[in-house]
Design a protein around this motif. Structure first.
Motif, PDB file in Angstrom:
ATOM      1  N   PRO B 583     -26.457   6.667   4.550  1.00  0.00           N
ATOM      2  CA  PRO B 583     -27.411   7.154   3.553  1.00  0.00           C
ATOM      3  C   PRO B 583     -28.748   6.441   3.635  1.00  0.00           C
ATOM      4  O   PRO B 583     -29.630   6.679   2.839  1.00  0.00           O
ATOM      5  CB  PRO B 583     -26.721   6.896   2.220  1.00  0.00           C
ATOM      6  N   HIS B 584     -28.810   5.561   4.604  1.00  0.00           N
ATOM      7  CA  HIS B 584     -30.025   4.784   4.652  1.00  0.00           C
ATOM      8  C   HIS B 584     -31.280   5.627   4.777  1.00  0.00           C
ATOM      9  O   HIS B 584     -32.252   5.411   4.075  1.00  0.00           O
ATOM     10  CB  HIS B 584     -29.929   3.786   5.800  1.00  0.00           C
ATOM     11  N   PRO B 585     -31.262   6.530   5.670  1.00  0.00           N
ATOM     12  CA  PRO B 585     -32.490   7.328   5.790  1.00  0.00           C
ATOM     13  C   PRO B 585     -32.821   8.005   4.481  1.00  0.00           C
ATOM     14  O   PRO B 585     -33.986   8.065   4.071  1.00  0.00           O
ATOM     15  CB  PRO B 585     -32.155   8.352   6.879  1.00  0.00           C
ATOM     16  N   ALA B 586     -31.766   8.442   3.848  1.00  0.00           N
ATOM     17  CA  ALA B 586     -32.027   9.122   2.589  1.00  0.00           C
ATOM     18  C   ALA B 586     -32.615   8.159   1.583  1.00  0.00           C
ATOM     19  O   ALA B 586     -33.390   8.532   0.716  1.00  0.00           O
ATOM     20  CB  ALA B 586     -30.738   9.742   2.054  1.00  0.00           C
ATOM     21  N   VAL B 587     -32.201   6.910   1.752  1.00  0.00           N
ATOM     22  CA  VAL B 587     -32.662   5.939   0.767  1.00  0.00           C
ATOM     23  C   VAL B 587     -34.166   5.749   0.824  1.00  0.00           C
ATOM     24  O   VAL B 587     -34.807   5.426  -0.155  1.00  0.00           O
ATOM     25  CB  VAL B 587     -31.955   4.585   1.012  1.00  0.00           C
ATOM     26  N   GLN B 588     -34.662   5.917   1.984  1.00  0.00           N
ATOM     27  CA  GLN B 588     -36.082   5.635   2.126  1.00  0.00           C
ATOM     28  C   GLN B 588     -36.895   6.429   1.131  1.00  0.00           C
ATOM     29  O   GLN B 588     -37.961   6.014   0.695  1.00  0.00           O
ATOM     30  CB  GLN B 588     -36.530   5.965   3.546  1.00  0.00           C
ATOM     31  N   LYS B 589     -36.342   7.546   0.818  1.00  0.00           N
ATOM     32  CA  LYS B 589     -37.086   8.364  -0.105  1.00  0.00           C
ATOM     33  C   LYS B 589     -36.894   7.899  -1.530  1.00  0.00           C
ATOM     34  O   LYS B 589     -37.618   8.306  -2.411  1.00  0.00           O
ATOM     35  CB  LYS B 589     -36.631   9.822   0.011  1.00  0.00           C
ATOM     36  N   SER B 591     -36.139   4.947  -4.638  1.00  0.00           N
ATOM     37  CA  SER B 591     -36.990   3.880  -5.129  1.00  0.00           C
ATOM     38  C   SER B 591     -36.792   2.624  -4.307  1.00  0.00           C
ATOM     39  O   SER B 591     -35.786   2.436  -3.622  1.00  0.00           O
ATOM     40  CB  SER B 591     -36.659   3.610  -6.590  1.00  0.00           C
ATOM     41  N   SER B 592     -37.725   1.727  -4.426  1.00  0.00           N
ATOM     42  CA  SER B 592     -37.653   0.493  -3.649  1.00  0.00           C
ATOM     43  C   SER B 592     -36.462  -0.353  -4.114  1.00  0.00           C
ATOM     44  O   SER B 592     -35.888  -1.119  -3.362  1.00  0.00           O
ATOM     45  CB  SER B 592     -38.950  -0.282  -3.806  1.00  0.00           C
ATOM     46  N   LYS B 593     -36.109  -0.181  -5.327  1.00  0.00           N
ATOM     47  CA  LYS B 593     -34.975  -0.956  -5.842  1.00  0.00           C
ATOM     48  C   LYS B 593     -33.725  -0.637  -5.056  1.00  0.00           C
ATOM     49  O   LYS B 593     -32.987  -1.508  -4.605  1.00  0.00           O
ATOM     50  CB  LYS B 593     -34.771  -0.572  -7.311  1.00  0.00           C
ATOM     51  N   GLN B 594     -33.537   0.639  -4.849  1.00  0.00           N
ATOM     52  CA  GLN B 594     -32.369   1.026  -4.089  1.00  0.00           C
ATOM     53  C   GLN B 594     -32.489   0.525  -2.661  1.00  0.00           C
ATOM     54  O   GLN B 594     -31.518   0.140  -2.021  1.00  0.00           O
ATOM     55  CB  GLN B 594     -32.209   2.546  -4.094  1.00  0.00           C
ATOM     56  N   LYS B 595     -33.728   0.530  -2.190  1.00  0.00           N
ATOM     57  CA  LYS B 595     -33.923   0.037  -0.825  1.00  0.00           C
ATOM     58  C   LYS B 595     -33.438  -1.398  -0.708  1.00  0.00           C
ATOM     59  O   LYS B 595     -32.756  -1.781   0.226  1.00  0.00           O
ATOM     60  CB  LYS B 595     -35.421   0.118  -0.497  1.00  0.00           C
TER      61      LYS B 595
END
Lengths: 109, 646
Positions: B583-589, B591-595
């Motif tokens: 899901p990392h790529p998806a995470v990029q979209k 919030s930074s917190k999730q990043k």
């Protein structure tokens, strides 16, 4: 001395014949009654040999006593074998075994 | 003191004791006789009897005492023989005094001979670690002070033990009797004495401070709590301490249903052992074979001779297999050993299979109890457990013979104590102090058992594992990574781990597949297919790599779990806190917190990867070794075959 005894034991084993594996006499009797000591041999069914060397000055030792000693030795040895942590061929460090052996020897002396 | 010759004859015709010697010896003798409870049942006033005519000191305390003199074993044997104990079969006053005199002689460097006792010798010195008396005797001047200590400790144990056996009210009544009238308590209490003694020595030197022995011991006892039930002082002398001990014991009793015996398995420990047994052998009523047990116990990282010795102790019927009580005993011994307790010379009565079977007839029932107990067992029990465990273990080590001597009585008393204690404990809500031993054992054995605990708990064998357990494990996990990696994944692991085990082959250790799968997964980290891959490689790996891998698997289980928990949780779509690379790529979209969370997870995964890689290499190594062993065995077989023709 012990090695010659082992040779004698092997000789006796091999001399037993071909098909007599079942109720073979485990107790090999007096092996080498010279040189101030007597050696008694005992072989288990798994080819483990017990050799007992006794000072000849101890004439009170009867054959039956030797047999019973070997029997006890065999029993203790099987108990030691039961231990899965014991690798056959290692030096036996079981305290129960040692105490049994010591008590036996004390008995004789 | 010794200068004054010709004090009254202690008890033997050829023995001339000075006054000081006589005092010391009689004191020691009384202690030994009283502690062992094997005396002629003289009861409390035994202390008052300077030279009990018909008293005998049980072998246990005497052996303990002798060992404390720090003489080599052969010397002690010699002394024992010389003093005639062997001849008469017991340590009567004569024999005891002669022995003490010989000990003094040996310590002075004189040869151990009958003639030595004719000389004037300094008092024998005994190391403090062993018993109070020993310390005392090393320091005759402080005899009185230590006197109080020793009885205090001794009675502590006995009274403590009695706490378990009886209600507190009864304790008040029977404290006087406890030291002597309860043979079962004597071994433990005797054990206690050296243990608490040793322990206190470790923890604080106050115990050995003669000036205020009583207070010191009192304070010692109280912090120790579990270690000594309380001073059931030798009745004639220690009423005050008795009372105090009662209060302490009472306190202790509230906390624990057993006297502080290192060799007594608490319910929690018992439950844990039973779980482990089940993991190895689903049927609780059958055996664990030798090889299985060997692999399992090898994971404890104890040396092979020690394990061999433990096996020797615990396999009572020498059948090469462990029944549940035997297994519990072996496990308990291992745990104790890992916590630093020396191994006893004989199987303690509380670890005898019959006793264990009687004491713990219903594991199921215990489990429920234990769960509730374990939850209420906070870490604060650990120090107390440590004390008790140390003490009792040390006692045990020095006290092998007596325990066996009083096995019969002990077992019965202990059994009754156990039975009574259990219901009592149930009624009591204080679960915290309840299990000092197990608590102590548990934290101490973290390095080995913690992982197993986690495994057992998480593996779905006990899904409703009380939360504190994993917590405690974490706090003391041998691997720091484990803590870091595991804690965030604990919630995830619980959900994530449960699914994988059922998918695995029906081996006793479902987790086994996971390490193997972990290795596989290592290469394909964070892949949705990892889970599927787990199953297949797992099954393949299990057949041949299982034996060698088992120890490693278990060892690395927490790591695997940690990794696995992350992976399954990822793949299963577990808690969002652990995100995978996928899901990392998806995470990029997002919030930074999730990043950040994801990056943290990535870091952790990388660590897990490293661990798995290491695990993989080690497993490969083991595999090679096993192959070599197999080849060697086959060769031997071939060699032996022609011989068997005979």
């Amino acid at each position: 001395m012990v090695h010659t005894s082992l040779d004698v034991v092997d000789e006796k084993i091999s001399a037993m014949g071909k098909a007599l594996v079942d109720q073979r006499e485990l107790y090999l009797g007096l092996l080498y009654p010279t040189e101030d000591y007597k050696v008694y041999g005992y072989v288990t069914n798994s080819k483990v040999k017990f050799v007992m060397v006794v000072d000849s000055s101890n004439t009170a030792l009867r054959d039956n006593e030797i047999r019973s000693m070997f029997r006890k030795l065999h029993n203790s040895y099987t108990d030691v074998m039961c231990n899965p942590f014991y690798n056959p061929g290692d030096r036996i460090q079981s305290r129960a075994f040692d105490s049994m052996v010591t008590s036996m020897m004390v008995q004789v002396c | 003191m010794e200068a004054t010759a010709g004090g009254g004859c202690g008890s033997g015709p050829p023995l001339l004791l000075s006054e000081g010697e006589q005092q010391c010896y009689s004191e020691l003798f009384a202690r030994c006789a009283g502690a062992a409870g094997g005396g002629p049942g003289s009861g409390p006033p035994e202390a008052a009897r300077a030279a009990p005519g018909a008293a005998t000191a049980a072998a246990g305390p005497v052996a303990d005492l002798f060992r404390a003199s720090q003489l080599p074993a052969e010397t002690l044997h010699q002394i024992t023989e010389l003093c005639g104990a062997k001849r008469v079969g017991y340590f009567g006053p004569t024999q005891f005094y002669v022995a003490l005199k010989l000990i003094a002689a040996a310590q002075s460097g004189l040869p151990v001979r009958i003639e030595s006792i004719k000389c004037e010798l300094p008092l024998p010195r005994f190391m403090m670690l062993k018993t109070d008396a020993e310390i005392r005797f090393g320091n005759p001047a402080e005899l009185h002070g230590t006197k109080v200590q020793i009885p205090y400790l001794i009675t502590e144990k006995s009274t403590f033990k009695r706490m378990d056996d009886e209600e507190k009210q009864q304790e008040t009544q029977s404290p006087a009797m406890s030291p002597l009238a309860s043979p079962p308590s004597s071994p433990p209490h005797y054990q206690r004495v050296p243990l608490s003694h040793g322990y206190s020595k470790l923890r604080s030197s106050t115990e050995q401070m003669h000036p205020a022995p009583y207070e010191a011991r009192q304070s010692l006892v109280q912090p120790e709590g579990p270690s000594s039930g309380g001073p059931g002082p030798k009745p004639p002398r220690h009423q005050a301490s008795l009372i105090r001990s009662f209060s302490v014991e009472r306190e202790l009793q509230d906390h624990s249903n057993y006297p502080d015996e290192p060799w007594r398995i608490t319910e929690e420990q018992r439950e844990y052992y039973v779980n482990q047994f089940r993991s190895l052998q689903p049927d609780p009523s059958s055996f664990i074979s030798g090889s299985v047990a060997k692999n399992f116990f090898t994971k404890s990282k104890l040396s092979i001779p020690e394990l061999s010795y433990i096996w020797e102790l615990s396999d009572a019927d020498c059948d090469g297999a462990l029944t549940l009580p035997e297994f519990c005993a072996a496990f308990h011994l291992i745990v104790a050993r890992k916590n630093g307790y020396p191994l006893p010379e004989g199987l303690p009565p509380t670890l005898q299979p019959e006793y264990l079977q009687a004491a713990f007839p219903k594991p199921k029932w215990e489990c429920t109890l234990f769960d509730s107990y374990s939850e209420s067992m906070p870490a604060n029990q650990q120090p107390r457990d440590l004390n008790r465990m140390e003490l009792s273990v040390k006692d045990m080590a020095d006290f092998p013979a007596p325990t066996q001597d009083v096995t019969g009585d002990d077992k019965q008393a202990l059994t009754s104590a156990t039975d009574e204690a259990l219901p009592k404990d149930i009624s009591e809500d204080s679960a915290t102090p309840k299990d000092p031993n197990s608590l102590k054992a548990r934290p101490r054995s973290r390095s080995y058992s913690s992982t197993s605990i986690e495994e057992a708990m998480k593996r779905g064998e006990d899904p409703p594992t009380p939360p504190p357990r994993p917590q405690k494990t974490h706090s003391r996990a041998s691997s720091l990574d484990l803590n870091k990696v595991f804690q965030p994944s604990v919630p995830a692991s619980k959900s994530g781990l449960l699914p994988p085990p059922p998918a695995l082959p029906p081996r006793p250790c479902p987790s086994q597949s996971e390490p193997a799968s972990e290795a596989e997964l290592h290469s394909q980290l964070n892949r949705a297919t990892s889970q599927a891959a787990e199953s297949s490689p797992t099954k393949k790996d299990i057949p041949y790599s299982q034996p060698p891998s088992k120890p490693i698997r278990r060892k690395f289980r927490p790591e695997n779990q940690a990794t696995e928990s992350q992976e399954p949780s990822n793949t299963v779509g577990g808690p969002a806190s652990v995100a995978t690379v996928k899901p990392h790529p998806a995470v990029q979209k997002q919030s930074s917190k999730q990043k950040k969370a994801i990056q943290t997870a990535i870091r952790k995964n990388k660590e897990a990867n490293a661990v798995l890689a290491r695990l993989n290499s080690e497993l490969q190594q083991q595999l090679k070794e096993v192959h070599q062993e197999r080849i060697a065995l086959e060769n031997q077989l071939e060699q032996l075959r022609p011989v068997t023709v005979l």
